[in-house]
Design a protein around this motif. Structure first.
Motif, PDB file in Angstrom:
ATOM      1  N   ARG A  11      49.316  81.235  22.755  1.00  0.00           N
ATOM      2  CA  ARG A  11      49.390  82.568  21.975  1.00  0.00           C
ATOM      3  C   ARG A  11      50.928  82.529  21.254  1.00  0.00           C
ATOM      4  NH1 ARG A  11      49.005  88.755  23.333  1.00  0.00           N
ATOM      5  NH2 ARG A  11      50.998  88.363  24.165  1.00  0.00           N
ATOM      6  N   GLY A  12      51.695  82.055  22.249  1.00  0.00           N
ATOM      7  CA  GLY A  12      53.320  82.177  21.772  1.00  0.00           C
ATOM      8  C   GLY A  12      53.447  81.351  21.293  1.00  0.00           C
ATOM      9  N   CYS A  13      53.545  79.852  20.841  1.00  0.00           N
ATOM     10  CA  CYS A  13      52.790  79.306  20.302  1.00  0.00           C
ATOM     11  C   CYS A  13      53.184  79.753  18.974  1.00  0.00           C
ATOM     12  CB  CYS A  13      53.385  77.715  20.558  1.00  0.00           C
ATOM     13  SG  CYS A  13      52.899  76.195  19.981  1.00  0.00           S
ATOM     14  N   VAL A  14      51.829  79.455  18.604  1.00  0.00           N
ATOM     15  CA  VAL A  14      50.641  80.281  17.679  1.00  0.00           C
ATOM     16  C   VAL A  14      52.191  81.075  17.124  1.00  0.00           C
ATOM     17  CG1 VAL A  14      49.363  80.511  16.232  1.00  0.00           C
ATOM     18  CG2 VAL A  14      48.973  79.135  17.965  1.00  0.00           C
ATOM     19  N   GLY A  74      44.759  79.077   8.269  1.00  0.00           N
ATOM     20  CA  GLY A  74      46.213  79.236   7.724  1.00  0.00           C
ATOM     21  C   GLY A  74      47.211  79.281   8.810  1.00  0.00           C
ATOM     22  N   MET A  75      46.203  79.040  10.359  1.00  0.00           N
ATOM     23  CA  MET A  75      47.096  78.722  11.483  1.00  0.00           C
ATOM     24  C   MET A  75      47.604  77.347  11.909  1.00  0.00           C
ATOM     25  SD  MET A  75      47.167  82.018  11.929  1.00  0.00           S
ATOM     26  CE  MET A  75      48.115  81.977  13.729  1.00  0.00           C
ATOM     27  N   PRO A  76      48.167  76.549  12.527  1.00  0.00           N
ATOM     28  CA  PRO A  76      47.594  75.430  13.104  1.00  0.00           C
ATOM     29  C   PRO A  76      47.062  74.278  13.141  1.00  0.00           C
ATOM     30  CG  PRO A  76      50.354  76.544  13.872  1.00  0.00           C
ATOM     31  CD  PRO A  76      49.311  77.386  13.251  1.00  0.00           C
ATOM     32  N   GLN A  77      46.182  75.136  13.763  1.00  0.00           N
ATOM     33  CA  GLN A  77      45.323  74.633  14.146  1.00  0.00           C
ATOM     34  C   GLN A  77      43.658  74.695  13.904  1.00  0.00           C
ATOM     35  OE1 GLN A  77      46.533  77.684  15.574  1.00  0.00           O
ATOM     36  NE2 GLN A  77      46.182  78.907  17.682  1.00  0.00           N
ATOM     37  N   GLY A  78      43.892  75.762  13.114  1.00  0.00           N
ATOM     38  CA  GLY A  78      42.664  76.081  12.127  1.00  0.00           C
ATOM     39  C   GLY A  78      42.839  77.069  11.995  1.00  0.00           C
ATOM     40  N   THR A  97      51.324  85.870   2.389  1.00  0.00           N
ATOM     41  CA  THR A  97      52.077  84.804   1.930  1.00  0.00           C
ATOM     42  C   THR A  97      53.589  84.819   2.413  1.00  0.00           C
ATOM     43  OG1 THR A  97      50.848  84.842  -0.227  1.00  0.00           O
ATOM     44  CG2 THR A  97      52.598  83.705   0.085  1.00  0.00           C
ATOM     45  N   ALA A  98      54.572  83.828   3.003  1.00  0.00           N
ATOM     46  CA  ALA A  98      55.786  83.785   3.523  1.00  0.00           C
ATOM     47  C   ALA A  98      56.771  83.938   2.024  1.00  0.00           C
ATOM     48  CB  ALA A  98      56.010  82.800   4.418  1.00  0.00           C
ATOM     49  N   PRO A  99      57.171  84.538   1.831  1.00  0.00           N
ATOM     50  CA  PRO A  99      59.026  84.216   0.847  1.00  0.00           C
ATOM     51  C   PRO A  99      59.298  83.062   1.333  1.00  0.00           C
ATOM     52  CG  PRO A  99      59.592  85.726   2.533  1.00  0.00           C
ATOM     53  CD  PRO A  99      58.345  85.177   2.674  1.00  0.00           C
ATOM     54  N   ILE A 100      59.550  82.371   0.434  1.00  0.00           N
ATOM     55  CA  ILE A 100      60.431  80.530  -0.094  1.00  0.00           C
ATOM     56  C   ILE A 100      59.399  79.642   0.531  1.00  0.00           C
ATOM     57  CG2 ILE A 100      62.631  79.116   1.978  1.00  0.00           C
ATOM     58  CD1 ILE A 100      63.156  81.725   2.564  1.00  0.00           C
ATOM     59  N   THR A 101      58.602  79.596   1.878  1.00  0.00           N
ATOM     60  CA  THR A 101      57.796  78.573   2.084  1.00  0.00           C
ATOM     61  C   THR A 101      56.178  79.068   1.089  1.00  0.00           C
ATOM     62  OG1 THR A 101      56.609  79.981   3.832  1.00  0.00           O
ATOM     63  CG2 THR A 101      58.922  78.202   3.919  1.00  0.00           C
ATOM     64  N   ALA A 102      55.890  80.078   0.703  1.00  0.00           N
ATOM     65  CA  ALA A 102      55.160  80.389   0.100  1.00  0.00           C
ATOM     66  C   ALA A 102      53.487  80.269   1.160  1.00  0.00           C
ATOM     67  CB  ALA A 102      54.624  80.004  -1.671  1.00  0.00           C
ATOM     68  N   GLN A 103      53.639  79.810   2.590  1.00  0.00           N
ATOM     69  CA  GLN A 103      52.608  79.591   3.723  1.00  0.00           C
ATOM     70  C   GLN A 103      51.835  80.799   3.531  1.00  0.00           C
ATOM     71  OE1 GLN A 103      54.055  77.914   6.789  1.00  0.00           O
ATOM     72  NE2 GLN A 103      51.531  78.510   7.995  1.00  0.00           N
ATOM     73  N   THR A 104      49.954  80.875   3.245  1.00  0.00           N
ATOM     74  CA  THR A 104      49.557  81.106   3.402  1.00  0.00           C
ATOM     75  C   THR A 104      48.319  81.306   4.652  1.00  0.00           C
ATOM     76  OG1 THR A 104      49.501  81.541   0.620  1.00  0.00           O
ATOM     77  CG2 THR A 104      47.617  82.439   1.795  1.00  0.00           C
ATOM     78  N   TRP A 105      48.351  83.459   5.151  1.00  0.00           N
ATOM     79  CA  TRP A 105      47.256  83.403   5.950  1.00  0.00           C
ATOM     80  C   TRP A 105      46.605  83.929   5.375  1.00  0.00           C
ATOM     81  CZ3 TRP A 105      52.483  82.883   6.617  1.00  0.00           C
ATOM     82  CH2 TRP A 105      52.953  82.018   7.332  1.00  0.00           C
ATOM     83  N   VAL A 106      44.904  84.359   5.784  1.00  0.00           N
ATOM     84  CA  VAL A 106      44.193  84.842   5.479  1.00  0.00           C
ATOM     85  C   VAL A 106      43.898  85.086   6.568  1.00  0.00           C
ATOM     86  CG1 VAL A 106      41.914  85.520   3.635  1.00  0.00           C
ATOM     87  CG2 VAL A 106      44.347  83.885   3.292  1.00  0.00           C
ATOM     88  N   LEU A 138      44.079  88.789  15.263  1.00  0.00           N
ATOM     89  CA  LEU A 138      45.852  89.288  14.781  1.00  0.00           C
ATOM     90  C   LEU A 138      46.201  89.153  15.953  1.00  0.00           C
ATOM     91  CD1 LEU A 138      47.666  88.714  11.747  1.00  0.00           C
ATOM     92  CD2 LEU A 138      47.351  91.025  12.221  1.00  0.00           C
ATOM     93  N   ARG A 139      46.158  89.704  16.602  1.00  0.00           N
ATOM     94  CA  ARG A 139      47.796  89.958  18.188  1.00  0.00           C
ATOM     95  C   ARG A 139      47.188  89.464  19.299  1.00  0.00           C
ATOM     96  NH1 ARG A 139      45.694  94.897  19.261  1.00  0.00           N
ATOM     97  NH2 ARG A 139      43.651  94.813  20.401  1.00  0.00           N
ATOM     98  N   THR A 140      45.633  88.065  19.058  1.00  0.00           N
ATOM     99  CA  THR A 140      45.312  86.754  20.290  1.00  0.00           C
ATOM    100  C   THR A 140      46.573  85.953  19.515  1.00  0.00           C
ATOM    101  OG1 THR A 140      43.232  88.794  21.006  1.00  0.00           O
ATOM    102  CG2 THR A 140      43.989  85.541  21.066  1.00  0.00           C
ATOM    103  N   ALA A 141      46.339  85.798  18.754  1.00  0.00           N
ATOM    104  CA  ALA A 141      46.565  84.721  17.662  1.00  0.00           C
ATOM    105  C   ALA A 141      48.129  84.813  17.183  1.00  0.00           C
ATOM    106  CB  ALA A 141      46.453  84.220  16.348  1.00  0.00           C
TER     107      ALA A 141
END
Length: 215
Positions: free
Chosen positions: A2-5, A112-116, A91-100, A127-130
């Motif tokens: 969780r800390g890494c993500v 939108g998480m690194p591990q799927g 949507t993150a500013p600058i990078t425009a990476q998105t999470w839904v 959301l709290r766990t991830a």
């Protein structure tokens, strides 16, 4: 894990971290009876008399700043809901990476998480766990419209009003939600919050709302 993500999400969000403007509403003492009557009418007009924060359909967009006393970040957000379904797009500013983040009666999913994609029983817990962020997702559906959420699971709410008989602060479930600026929503004809600051302990969510609308 969780800390890494959460760290990955945080580093992207921090690219656009900013302080949202804050103003205060007039604090003239309102007539309590009139204020409560106005709030009851407001609640009914918004379709929230049952306390179900996922009804009816509506949408909003703006900027969100979050912190937990140690880390902080900011993002653009789009919130849509209706018929028991909720979607929060960040949507993150600058990078425009998105999470839904999506939620319905079957559970919640975070994309939108690194591990799927991640799955959970409810949106706030997922959301709290991830990510480590404590955001009261379902209750926000009511609080963002300046109405108390259902007492189930949160307890009774205390509402403090400003001189215009609009909610100045809602206290519920350990959270304090302050409303410092309002704007007219053309779709409903009601004054809706445009600056919201929700805080419980070290967890804080600040919203600057640019657009309201019905779904």
């Amino acid at each position: 894990m969780r800390g890494c993500v959460g760290g990955v999400l945080l580093m992207v969000l921090l690219g656009g971290c900013q302080t949202l403007p804050h103003t205060t509403s007039p604090r003239a003492a309102p007539d309590v009876v009139d204020a409560r009557a106005a709030q009851q009418q407001r609640t009914q007009a918004l379709g929230l008399a049952s306390g179900d924060c996922l009804q009816p359909g509506w949408a909003m967009a703006g900027r969100m700043a979050i912190s937990n006393g140690k880390d902080a970040g900011a993002a653009r957000f789009e919130w849509t809901q209706g018929e028991g379904r909720l979607q929060l797009k960040l949507t993150a500013p600058i990078t425009a990476q998105t999470w839904v983040l999506q939620s319905d009666t079957q559970g919640a999913q975070l994309q939108g998480m690194p591990q799927g994609s991640q799955h959970g029983a409810d949106a706030a817990t997922l959301l709290r766990t991830a990510t480590g962020w404590d955001i009261p997702i379902q209750a926000l559906g009511c609080w963002m419209r300046a109405v108390a959420a259902s007492e189930f699971g949160l307890g009774a709410a205390q509402i403090h009003f400003d001189g215009q008989l609009l909610p100045r602060q809602i206290e519920q479930g350990g959270w304090k939600i302050e409303y410092s600026r309002w704007q007219l929503d053309p779709s409903s004809g009601l004054q809706m919050p445009s600056r919201i600051d929700a805080q419980r302990g070290k967890s804080r969510v600040k919203l600057a709302i640019d657009r309201w609308g019905l779904e």
